[in-house]
Design an enzyme around this catalytic site. Sequence first.
Site, PDB file in Angstrom:
ATOM      1  N   HIS A   1       0.857  -1.204   0.000  1.00 19.86           N
ATOM      2  CA  HIS A   1       0.000   0.000   0.000  1.00 19.86           C
ATOM      3  C   HIS A   1       0.888   1.247   0.000  1.00 19.86           C
ATOM      4  CE1 HIS A   1      -3.442   2.451   0.622  1.00 19.86           C
ATOM      5  NE2 HIS A   1      -3.707   2.226   1.879  1.00 19.86           N
TER       6      HIS A   1
ATOM      7  N   HIS B   1      -2.356  -2.395  -9.574  1.00 16.97           N
ATOM      8  CA  HIS B   1      -3.327  -1.750  -8.700  1.00 16.97           C
ATOM      9  C   HIS B   1      -4.581  -2.612  -8.673  1.00 16.97           C
ATOM     10  CE1 HIS B   1      -5.927   1.332  -6.963  1.00 16.97           C
ATOM     11  NE2 HIS B   1      -4.824   1.933  -6.591  1.00 16.97           N
TER      12      HIS B   1
ATOM     13  N   ASP C   1       2.761   5.418  -6.933  1.00 10.83           N
ATOM     14  CA  ASP C   1       4.008   5.297  -6.158  1.00 10.83           C
ATOM     15  C   ASP C   1       5.247   5.129  -7.024  1.00 10.83           C
ATOM     16  OD1 ASP C   1       1.882   3.571  -4.066  1.00 10.83           O
ATOM     17  OD2 ASP C   1       2.919   5.410  -3.493  1.00 10.83           O
TER      18      ASP C   1
HETATM   19  C1  SDX Z   1      -1.452   2.140  -3.370  1.00  9.96           C
HETATM   20  O1  SDX Z   1      -6.104   0.605  -3.174  1.00  9.96           O
HETATM   21  C2  SDX Z   1      -5.662   1.809  -3.428  1.00  9.96           C
HETATM   22  O2  SDX Z   1      -6.337   2.667  -3.946  1.00  9.96           O
HETATM   23  C3  SDX Z   1      -4.238   2.048  -3.000  1.00  9.96           C
HETATM   24  C4  SDX Z   1      -3.611   3.367  -3.436  1.00  9.96           C
HETATM   25  C5  SDX Z   1      -4.236   4.545  -2.721  1.00  9.96           C
HETATM   26  O3  SDX Z   1      -4.126   5.680  -3.237  1.00  9.96           O
HETATM   27  O4  SDX Z   1      -4.763   4.350  -1.597  1.00  9.96           O
HETATM   28  O5  SDX Z   1      -3.766   3.538  -4.833  1.00  9.96           O
HETATM   29  C6  SDX Z   1      -2.124   3.438  -3.115  1.00  9.96           C
HETATM   30  O6  SDX Z   1      -1.370   1.344  -2.471  1.00  9.96           O
HETATM   31  C7  SDX Z   1      -0.977   1.829  -4.763  1.00  9.96           C
HETATM   32  C8  SDX Z   1      -0.393   0.377  -4.881  1.00  9.96           C
HETATM   33  C9  SDX Z   1       1.043   0.414  -4.344  1.00  9.96           C
HETATM   34  N1  SDX Z   1       1.548  -0.962  -4.230  1.00  9.96           N
HETATM   35  C10 SDX Z   1       2.554  -1.374  -5.027  1.00  9.96           C
HETATM   36  O7  SDX Z   1       3.006  -0.719  -5.960  1.00  9.96           O
HETATM   37  C11 SDX Z   1       3.109  -2.741  -4.652  1.00  9.96           C
HETATM   38  C12 SDX Z   1       3.230  -3.598  -5.908  1.00  9.96           C
HETATM   39  N2  SDX Z   1       1.858  -3.857  -6.386  1.00  9.96           N
HETATM   40  C13 SDX Z   1       1.278  -5.140  -6.000  1.00  9.96           C
HETATM   41  O8  SDX Z   1       1.578  -5.523  -4.700  1.00  9.96           O
HETATM   42  C14 SDX Z   1      -0.167  -5.252  -6.438  1.00  9.96           C
HETATM   43  O9  SDX Z   1      -0.262  -4.768  -7.707  1.00  9.96           O
HETATM   44  C15 SDX Z   1      -1.266  -4.621  -5.612  1.00  9.96           C
HETATM   45  C16 SDX Z   1      -1.201  -5.024  -4.176  1.00  9.96           C
HETATM   46  C17 SDX Z   1      -1.196  -3.135  -5.695  1.00  9.96           C
HETATM   47  C18 SDX Z   1      -2.612  -5.067  -6.181  1.00  9.96           C
HETATM   48  O10 SDX Z   1      -2.622  -6.446  -6.111  1.00  9.96           O
HETATM   49  P1  SDX Z   1      -3.978  -7.298  -6.340  1.00  9.96           P
HETATM   50  O11 SDX Z   1      -5.074  -6.452  -6.820  1.00  9.96           O
HETATM   51  O12 SDX Z   1      -4.227  -8.111  -5.124  1.00  9.96           O
HETATM   52  O13 SDX Z   1      -3.602  -8.164  -7.574  1.00  9.96           O
HETATM   53  P2  SDX Z   1      -2.915  -9.554  -7.491  1.00  9.96           P
HETATM   54  O14 SDX Z   1      -1.848  -9.541  -6.446  1.00  9.96           O
HETATM   55  O15 SDX Z   1      -3.999 -10.578  -7.411  1.00  9.96           O
HETATM   56  O16 SDX Z   1      -2.172  -9.599  -8.907  1.00  9.96           O
HETATM   57  C19 SDX Z   1      -2.779 -10.168 -10.057  1.00  9.96           C
HETATM   58  C20 SDX Z   1      -1.606 -10.736 -10.858  1.00  9.96           C
HETATM   59  C21 SDX Z   1      -0.791 -11.768 -10.068  1.00  9.96           C
HETATM   60  O17 SDX Z   1      -0.175 -12.600 -11.017  1.00  9.96           O
HETATM   61  P3  SDX Z   1      -0.839 -14.087 -11.299  1.00  9.96           P
HETATM   62  O18 SDX Z   1      -0.992 -14.739  -9.955  1.00  9.96           O
HETATM   63  O19 SDX Z   1      -2.141 -13.800 -12.003  1.00  9.96           O
HETATM   64  O20 SDX Z   1       0.187 -14.776 -12.196  1.00  9.96           O
HETATM   65  O21 SDX Z   1      -0.686  -9.670 -11.156  1.00  9.96           O
HETATM   66  C22 SDX Z   1       0.553  -9.951 -10.521  1.00  9.96           C
HETATM   67  C23 SDX Z   1       0.280 -10.945  -9.417  1.00  9.96           C
HETATM   68  O22 SDX Z   1       1.447 -11.727  -9.132  1.00  9.96           O
HETATM   69  N3  SDX Z   1       1.039  -8.688  -9.980  1.00  9.96           N
HETATM   70  C24 SDX Z   1       2.286  -8.270 -10.081  1.00  9.96           C
HETATM   71  C25 SDX Z   1       2.297  -6.987  -9.496  1.00  9.96           C
HETATM   72  N4  SDX Z   1       1.081  -6.693  -9.058  1.00  9.96           N
HETATM   73  C26 SDX Z   1       0.291  -7.741  -9.352  1.00  9.96           C
HETATM   74  N5  SDX Z   1       3.379  -8.856 -10.595  1.00  9.96           N
HETATM   75  C27 SDX Z   1       4.527  -8.123 -10.525  1.00  9.96           C
HETATM   76  N6  SDX Z   1       4.622  -6.884  -9.974  1.00  9.96           N
HETATM   77  C28 SDX Z   1       3.521  -6.294  -9.464  1.00  9.96           C
HETATM   78  N7  SDX Z   1       3.630  -5.074  -8.940  1.00  9.96           N
END
Ligand code: SDX
Length: 428
Positions: free
Chosen positions: A266, A305, A363
Amino acid sequence: MDKKRVATLTLDDGRSVELPILSGTLGPDVLDLHNLSKLGVFTYDPAFFSTASCSSAITFIDGEEGLLYYRGYPIEQLAEKSDFLEVCYLLLNGELPNATQKAEFKSLITHHTMVHDQLARFFSGFRRDAHPMAVMVGVVGALSAFYHDSLDINNAHHREISAHRLLAKVPTIAAMAYKYNIGEPFVYPKNKFSYVENFMSMMFATPAEEYVPNPVLVRALERIFILHADHEQNASTSTVRLAGSSGANPFACIASGIAALWGPAHGGANEAALKMLEEIGDASRVKEYVQGVKDKKYKLMGFGHRVYKNMDPRAAVMRQTCYEVLKELKLENNKLFELAMELEKTALSDPYFIERKLYPNVDFYSGIVLRAIGIPTNMFTVIFALARTIGWVSQWNEMIADAEHKIGRPRQLYQGAVKRDFVAESQR
Ligand code: SDX
């Protein structure tokens, strides 16, 4: 009169129930599940992928189109034409202020920026190298101990006073956390400065010399605050709402939001994204690093996201801000920025990221801008918390003001042991 729209849910034993379909002013319809209890079943939606936890009029996101509106105003217009305190007024009150309202609001916030002098003693209990987010959770929560005069959360005027106090004092506490971390004396707020100038003065001024804010850096930080101010029911806002639903005081609720924001998935992602760029080090290593992401060794921080399946509109503004700040500071050939753009280009052309709709989020570039402004990496999430305080407070206020609100209490799918009798120790 529009015909009531319903969805009919029928279980495999033939029992069914009608679930009203509700429409908002924007965005997808929702199924009202109140009647589901008649069937004696729950919905199961861990991490709330398909669950609307509340109705709200504050912020709207369209993940497919990459849209973000604060009270209906597109984020791109607010980032370009507004200022952070005006956006705070908008989020809290629902409308942009006229000149008189804006002046009154600015004066009110400016004159609440000092903290009780005894609050400074909380800092000395922390190690100097404590993460500033640990300090923020503790000291913001401790504000509950200082404002017994305005904790009747059902009194709208008390809620407004608490909102103003939090908006005014969180930057002061954030700057104190930084000064404590680097061993410099706390710098008091100065009423001659704007909200953002004042924060930068409390961060970077020293008793030894007058601080003169750089207008380009002030504008960049103002824009970062605006972009981070609110974002629907994200993890930290949902935490604040759930804490507030029990009737907890607003200072404790905001402290819970700060704690939730800290996680690297997050708000901690801006700190993690910059560390990732430093770890990659050079554009020549981008392809190897991206392969590690595809091999699921680690995530690409600042990418992906839950809602945005298109470019986060904030990331585009942040990239432009990054370019302006680096140009102003004559850091155009900033290695980290060039690396970030190379990483973005590589990821956005790779099927792994395209198939998963992974785009840069807010971010991805914010860390580079914050670093260029002179803010250390361990303060990045504190900056996010400072900006998001108005979103948390506005969402908390909206919930408490709704007389229908109740304490949040999700149910579960139980997978544990079925009933069994106690076994004496000699029999185990
Ligand atoms: C913020 O919710 C909000 O609005 C938050 C925010 C706000 O203003 O409040 O926007 C601020 O928190 C932005 C997000 C910051 N986080 C990051 O940048 C951390 C990296 N991102 C990931 O951890 C992830 O993208 C999330 C947590 C943000 C979202 O994850 P989800 O929705 O739970 O999606 P998921 O983990 O189920 O991913 C789906 C697929 C998976 O692959 P498969 O299992 O289908 O093979 O996408 C992949 C994930 O492994 N994936 C990524 C990835 N994010 C998702 N793979 C590599 N790098 C990534 N960053």
